[in-house]
Scaffold this motif. Structure first.
Motif, PDB file in Angstrom:
ATOM      1  N   LYS A 249       0.821  -1.217   0.000  1.00  0.00           N
ATOM      2  CA  LYS A 249       0.000   0.000   0.000  1.00  0.00           C
ATOM      3  C   LYS A 249       0.855   1.267   0.000  1.00  0.00           C
ATOM      4  O   LYS A 249       0.396   2.329  -0.428  1.00  0.00           O
ATOM      5  N   LYS A 250       2.090   1.169   0.482  1.00  0.00           N
ATOM      6  CA  LYS A 250       2.998   2.312   0.388  1.00  0.00           C
ATOM      7  C   LYS A 250       3.505   2.474  -1.041  1.00  0.00           C
ATOM      8  O   LYS A 250       3.701   3.592  -1.525  1.00  0.00           O
ATOM      9  N   MET A 251       3.726   1.344  -1.696  1.00  0.00           N
ATOM     10  CA  MET A 251       4.220   1.391  -3.063  1.00  0.00           C
ATOM     11  C   MET A 251       3.148   1.888  -4.027  1.00  0.00           C
ATOM     12  O   MET A 251       3.444   2.570  -5.005  1.00  0.00           O
ATOM     13  N   LYS A 252       1.885   1.521  -3.735  1.00  0.00           N
ATOM     14  CA  LYS A 252       0.789   1.901  -4.622  1.00  0.00           C
ATOM     15  C   LYS A 252      -0.465   2.131  -3.789  1.00  0.00           C
ATOM     16  O   LYS A 252      -1.088   1.174  -3.321  1.00  0.00           O
ATOM     17  N   PRO A 253      -0.860   3.388  -3.568  1.00  0.00           N
ATOM     18  CA  PRO A 253      -2.030   3.682  -2.729  1.00  0.00           C
ATOM     19  C   PRO A 253      -3.276   2.932  -3.193  1.00  0.00           C
ATOM     20  O   PRO A 253      -3.561   2.846  -4.378  1.00  0.00           O
ATOM     21  N   GLY A 254      -3.988   2.351  -2.214  1.00  0.00           N
ATOM     22  CA  GLY A 254      -5.209   1.626  -2.533  1.00  0.00           C
ATOM     23  C   GLY A 254      -4.984   0.215  -3.014  1.00  0.00           C
ATOM     24  O   GLY A 254      -5.944  -0.502  -3.341  1.00  0.00           O
ATOM     25  N   ASN A 255      -3.723  -0.206  -3.071  1.00  0.00           N
ATOM     26  CA  ASN A 255      -3.381  -1.549  -3.554  1.00  0.00           C
ATOM     27  C   ASN A 255      -4.225  -2.604  -2.837  1.00  0.00           C
ATOM     28  O   ASN A 255      -4.298  -2.641  -1.609  1.00  0.00           O
TER      29      ASN A 255
END
Length: 345
Positions: A312-318
């Motif tokens: 989720k830090k790498m891609k919001p909403g993951n």
């Protein structure tokens, strides 16, 4: 003085229009719609410039008449103000203006309508050579199916140079939009509906694509790549994609597969491994992909480790969440999982 201000404002607005015209595509950037490499994009660009020229002509005519009226009928210094004789319309003039407006609308509408029909379907004489692809939008990644070849992949669309690609575009969740500016224009991906278009790459290369319909937290991170290859390279890619995922050989790869089957398999497919999840991208040949996270990261060990540990830090909403599948992994498990995934070539 006021007249000078009006002229300067007009020049400023014209300059702003020109800047707005060229800036979004950055002329020759990777997402430029001004530098095209396929017949569909070329057709759309020609219609774009045609519409701009006609619109600019109308703007100059209307603006010229407006400026003429300002200069010709402006009040002179010391002149007594007198209300001119008032008229109450002319049926002939009104009808003439309506007819002229309709004709001008047709001048713009006909080429645009022609382009819409051209983009919608592969030309009849080229259908036999077309590659069929189903592009499916997910939050926030793209699935690409080749029904005639029995292949499914994600986020990297491989196509042969010089051959048309017949696209069916759909969505499994919310509205998305498929866009590869150098090859073709935008087409919405609508849940419960199939939209069609086609494209073709005339040059070997990697072309950037993007979702252009706001679809949630990571809309800006929903990218993909179109990899245009010579026929021989495409055929090799197809042959490799049809194979099962590579069997683990090194000790860390064997342990990595064991970790994968503890929970990752509930969302992902790796052919030949028993993993048959469909919620996430197909990973049978993940190691051969150049990008990670729908085109936003280079596919290397460091990024992959961070992707697994901090999705989720790498891609919001993951939507990826190890806790939801009851996975508890340590740093060694993560490194082994990365080794296994990178071996899938």
């Amino acid at each position: 003085m006021r007249l000078i201000q009006i002229v300067l404002l007009t020049l400023f607005l014209v300059g702003l229009y020109i800047v707005a015209l060229v800036w979004p595509g950055a002329m020759n950037g990777p997402m430029s719609y001004m530098e095209v490499n396929g017949p569909v994009a070329a057709e759309q660009l020609s219609v774009f410039w045609y519409t701009v020229v006609v619109s600019a002509f109308l703007m100059l005519v209307v603006g010229g008449v407006f400026l003429y009226a300002i200069f010709r009928f402006r009040a002179k210094p010391g002149q007594d103000f007198k209300v001119p004789e008032q008229t109450h319309g002319s049926a002939k003039l009104e009808v003439a203006l309506i007819v002229a407006s309709c004709l001008l609308l047709l001048v713009i509408a006909i080429p645009n309508a022609k382009a819409l029909f051209y983009v919608n379907e592969v030309p009849a004489e080229r259908k036999a050579e077309a590659i069929k692809v189903i592009a499916i939008g997910h939050q926030w990644w793209w699935e690409f199916q080749y029904p005639d070849l029995g292949i499914t992949t994600a986020n990297e669309l491989h196509i042969p140079v010089g051959r048309p690609v017949d696209l069916e575009i759909k969505s499994v969740d919310v509205l998305h939009s498929f866009w590869v500016p150098r090859l073709a224009g935008k087409m919405d991906a609508v849940p419960g509906q199939i939209n069609r278009m086609w494209m073709q790459a005339d040059k070997v290369g990697s072309y950037q694509g993007h979702c252009t319909e706001y679809c949630g937290d990571s809309h800006a991170n929903m990218r993909f790549l179109v990899m245009a290859e010579e026929a021989e390279g495409f055929d090799k890619w197809v042959a490799n994609e049809k194979k099962d995922g590579a069997k683990p050989s090194a000790v860390e790869e064997v342990n990595g597969q064991r970790v994968f089957m503890k929970g990752c398999n509930s969302c992902h497919t790796i052919k030949g491994s028993g993993a048959m999840g469909v919620a996430g991208p197909e990973l049978s040949h993940f190691g051969s992909r150049t990008s990670l996270g729908a085109g936003i990261f280079v596919n290397n060990d460091e990024n992959l480790i961070n992707w697994i540990k901090y999705p989720k830090k790498m891609k919001p909403g993951n939507l990826m969440n190890l806790e939801q599948v009851n996975m508890v992994v340590n740093d060694k498990d993560v490194r082994d999982l990365v080794a296994y995934l990178k071996s899938l070539k």
